[in-house]
Design a protein around this motif. Structure first.
Motif, PDB file in Angstrom:
ATOM      1  N   LEU A  10       0.813  -1.213   0.000  1.00 40.11           N
ATOM      2  CA  LEU A  10       0.000   0.000   0.000  1.00 40.11           C
ATOM      3  C   LEU A  10       0.849   1.267   0.000  1.00 40.11           C
ATOM      4  N   ALA A  11       2.094   1.156   0.413  1.00 41.37           N
ATOM      5  CA  ALA A  11       2.939   2.342   0.529  1.00 41.37           C
ATOM      6  C   ALA A  11       3.303   2.902  -0.842  1.00 41.37           C
ATOM      7  N   GLU A  12       3.241   4.209  -0.972  1.00 39.91           N
ATOM      8  CA  GLU A  12       3.644   4.864  -2.219  1.00 39.91           C
ATOM      9  C   GLU A  12       5.154   4.693  -2.406  1.00 39.91           C
ATOM     10  N   PRO A  13       5.620   4.572  -3.662  1.00 38.45           N
ATOM     11  CA  PRO A  13       7.039   4.262  -3.908  1.00 38.45           C
ATOM     12  C   PRO A  13       8.042   5.138  -3.158  1.00 38.45           C
ATOM     13  N   PRO A  14       7.907   6.482  -3.154  1.00 40.96           N
ATOM     14  CA  PRO A  14       8.908   7.278  -2.424  1.00 40.96           C
ATOM     15  C   PRO A  14       8.947   6.958  -0.933  1.00 40.96           C
ATOM     16  N   VAL A  15       7.777   6.675  -0.367  1.00 46.49           N
ATOM     17  CA  VAL A  15       7.699   6.336   1.051  1.00 46.49           C
ATOM     18  C   VAL A  15       8.340   4.982   1.308  1.00 46.49           C
ATOM     19  N   ARG A  16       8.029   4.014   0.454  1.00 46.33           N
ATOM     20  CA  ARG A  16       8.574   2.669   0.626  1.00 46.33           C
ATOM     21  C   ARG A  16      10.096   2.690   0.552  1.00 46.33           C
ATOM     22  N   VAL A  17      10.638   3.394  -0.422  1.00 46.59           N
ATOM     23  CA  VAL A  17      12.093   3.454  -0.581  1.00 46.59           C
ATOM     24  C   VAL A  17      12.745   4.072   0.647  1.00 46.59           C
ATOM     25  N   ARG A  18      12.147   5.144   1.152  1.00 50.91           N
ATOM     26  CA  ARG A  18      12.730   5.829   2.304  1.00 50.91           C
ATOM     27  C   ARG A  18      12.622   4.993   3.578  1.00 50.91           C
ATOM     28  N   LEU A  19      11.498   4.343   3.791  1.00 48.68           N
ATOM     29  CA  LEU A  19      11.295   3.590   5.027  1.00 48.68           C
ATOM     30  C   LEU A  19      12.114   2.312   5.087  1.00 48.68           C
ATOM     31  N   VAL A  20      12.397   1.728   3.932  1.00 47.02           N
ATOM     32  CA  VAL A  20      13.153   0.479   3.908  1.00 47.02           C
ATOM     33  C   VAL A  20      14.525   0.665   4.556  1.00 47.02           C
ATOM     34  N   LYS A  21      15.090   1.865   4.467  1.00 45.27           N
ATOM     35  CA  LYS A  21      16.386   2.118   5.097  1.00 45.27           C
ATOM     36  C   LYS A  21      16.291   1.927   6.609  1.00 45.27           C
ATOM     37  N   ASP A  22      15.216   2.422   7.207  1.00 45.83           N
ATOM     38  CA  ASP A  22      15.051   2.253   8.644  1.00 45.83           C
ATOM     39  C   ASP A  22      14.720   0.813   8.995  1.00 45.83           C
ATOM     40  N   VAL A  23      13.980   0.144   8.135  1.00 44.11           N
ATOM     41  CA  VAL A  23      13.651  -1.263   8.381  1.00 44.11           C
ATOM     42  C   VAL A  23      14.928  -2.094   8.407  1.00 44.11           C
ATOM     43  N   THR A  24      15.852  -1.811   7.524  1.00 41.88           N
ATOM     44  CA  THR A  24      17.131  -2.529   7.498  1.00 41.88           C
ATOM     45  C   THR A  24      17.862  -2.351   8.815  1.00 41.88           C
ATOM     46  N   SER A  25      17.833  -1.130   9.343  1.00 38.09           N
ATOM     47  CA  SER A  25      18.449  -0.854  10.635  1.00 38.09           C
ATOM     48  C   SER A  25      17.755  -1.617  11.752  1.00 38.09           C
ATOM     49  N   MET A  26      16.420  -1.639  11.718  1.00 36.95           N
ATOM     50  CA  MET A  26      15.655  -2.366  12.735  1.00 36.95           C
ATOM     51  C   MET A  26      15.974  -3.856  12.715  1.00 36.95           C
ATOM     52  N   ALA A  27      16.088  -4.414  11.517  1.00 33.24           N
ATOM     53  CA  ALA A  27      16.299  -5.857  11.378  1.00 33.24           C
ATOM     54  C   ALA A  27      17.584  -6.298  12.066  1.00 33.24           C
ATOM     55  N   LYS A  28      18.572  -5.408  12.128  1.00 31.00           N
ATOM     56  CA  LYS A  28      19.848  -5.760  12.746  1.00 31.00           C
ATOM     57  C   LYS A  28      19.720  -5.946  14.257  1.00 31.00           C
ATOM     58  N   THR A  29      18.656  -5.393  14.837  1.00 28.58           N
ATOM     59  CA  THR A  29      18.471  -5.517  16.285  1.00 28.58           C
ATOM     60  C   THR A  29      17.620  -6.726  16.652  1.00 28.58           C
ATOM     61  N   CYS A  30      17.140  -7.456  15.660  1.00 34.42           N
ATOM     62  CA  CYS A  30      16.246  -8.596  15.909  1.00 34.42           C
ATOM     63  C   CYS A  30      16.958  -9.916  15.600  1.00 34.42           C
ATOM     64  N   VAL A  31      16.497 -10.963  16.229  1.00 34.52           N
ATOM     65  CA  VAL A  31      17.071 -12.288  15.996  1.00 34.52           C
ATOM     66  C   VAL A  31      16.825 -12.739  14.563  1.00 34.52           C
ATOM     67  N   ASP A  32      15.657 -12.406  14.044  1.00 39.62           N
ATOM     68  CA  ASP A  32      15.301 -12.827  12.692  1.00 39.62           C
ATOM     69  C   ASP A  32      14.300 -11.836  12.123  1.00 39.62           C
ATOM     70  N   SER A  33      14.225 -11.766  10.813  1.00 43.30           N
ATOM     71  CA  SER A  33      13.226 -10.925  10.148  1.00 43.30           C
ATOM     72  C   SER A  33      12.762 -11.621   8.890  1.00 43.30           C
ATOM     73  N   ASP A  34      11.489 -11.388   8.549  1.00 46.48           N
ATOM     74  CA  ASP A  34      10.945 -12.074   7.376  1.00 46.48           C
ATOM     75  C   ASP A  34       9.705 -11.341   6.899  1.00 46.48           C
ATOM     76  N   TRP A  35       9.378 -11.544   5.627  1.00 48.79           N
ATOM     77  CA  TRP A  35       8.133 -11.032   5.069  1.00 48.79           C
ATOM     78  C   TRP A  35       7.033 -12.047   5.333  1.00 48.79           C
ATOM     79  N   ALA A  36       5.818 -11.555   5.601  1.00 49.26           N
ATOM     80  CA  ALA A  36       4.724 -12.470   5.924  1.00 49.26           C
ATOM     81  C   ALA A  36       3.400 -11.918   5.422  1.00 49.26           C
ATOM     82  N   VAL A  37       2.516 -12.824   5.023  1.00 45.26           N
ATOM     83  CA  VAL A  37       1.138 -12.470   4.690  1.00 45.26           C
ATOM     84  C   VAL A  37       0.340 -12.506   5.984  1.00 45.26           C
ATOM     85  N   ILE A  38      -0.281 -11.397   6.349  1.00 44.82           N
ATOM     86  CA  ILE A  38      -1.081 -11.377   7.579  1.00 44.82           C
ATOM     87  C   ILE A  38      -2.575 -11.322   7.290  1.00 44.82           C
ATOM     88  N   ALA A  39      -2.933 -10.893   6.076  1.00 45.93           N
ATOM     89  CA  ALA A  39      -4.351 -10.708   5.761  1.00 45.93           C
ATOM     90  C   ALA A  39      -4.694 -11.356   4.427  1.00 45.93           C
TER      91      ALA A  39
END
Length: 209
Positions: A10-39
């Motif tokens: 649902l995220a617009e492309p400019p938003v998705r590109v910008r937020l992915v940088k922070d997601v990458t940083s977040m993933a480093k603090t977690c034991v594991d990360s993955d994409w999932a279908v929730i709905a």
């Protein structure tokens, strides 16, 4: 850490590109990360269920007072109360069943130590003069994201992360039931690692908007 596929689509492309940088940083603090279908039903179906359940609860809470006091509301608020007054639980079985199913399913996915990371809203904060159909379209897409935690009854924290197209954007992190304090603690620790300039950019964009 789970990344909800439907939410990120649902995220617009400019938003998705910008937020992915922070997601990458977040993933480093977690034991594991993955994409999932929730709905698998689609977040639009979740939003409809949320609106129905919310409308039923609103009228249960405020209906008797409205019918007794006849308060004056702004036209759009009055229209929504009028809509809520016509809802009946006996006609809302599908939405109520989805509500219970979503609560059980998402709580099981997150467990005691899971985090669900999504864009808070699909696009940058809107201009003040957005109205009419354009505003309703933005609102509908935003509610498909903002309904997730509310429908599942889970704690959510919004994190301003910067700007896209000159307007503030942010991530939301959702945790399992009863994990409010752990979620706040994790967000606080992660935020300490982020450059102060990013936080200032988000607030500056908000002020200009």
């Amino acid at each position: 850490m789970l990344l909800a596929i439907e939410a990120w689509e649902l995220a617009e492309p400019p938003v998705r590109v910008r937020l992915v940088k922070d997601v990458t940083s977040m993933a480093k603090t977690c034991v594991d990360s993955d994409w999932a279908v929730i709905a698998p039903e689609g977040l639009a179906a979740w939003m409809r269920a949320f609106r129905i359940v919310q409308g039923l609860e609103i009228w249960d809470t405020h209906g008797p007072w409205i019918e007794r006091a006849h308060p004056v509301f702004a036209p759009d608020i009055a229209e929504r109360f009028a809509w809520a007054s016509k809802l009946k639980r006996k006609d809302s079985g599908a939405e109520l069943r989805l509500w219970f199913d979503v609560r059980a399913r998402l709580r099981e996915q997150l467990g005691d130590d899971g985090l669900l990371v999504i864009p808070t809203v699909p696009g940058p904060a809107p201009q003040r003069n957005v109205s009419g159909a354009a505003n309703e379209e933005r609102r509908s897409r935003a509610m498909q994201l903002t309904c997730i935690a509310g429908l599942a009854g889970l704690p959510q924290v919004h994190i301003p992360t910067g700007a896209a197209d000159g307007a503030p954007i942010g991530l939301s992190v959702i945790a399992g039931p009863g994990r409010d304090l752990q979620l706040l603690s994790w967000v606080a620790e992660w935020a300490k690692q982020r450059p102060a300039g990013i936080r200032q950019a988000a607030w500056g964009a908000a002020a200009e908007r």
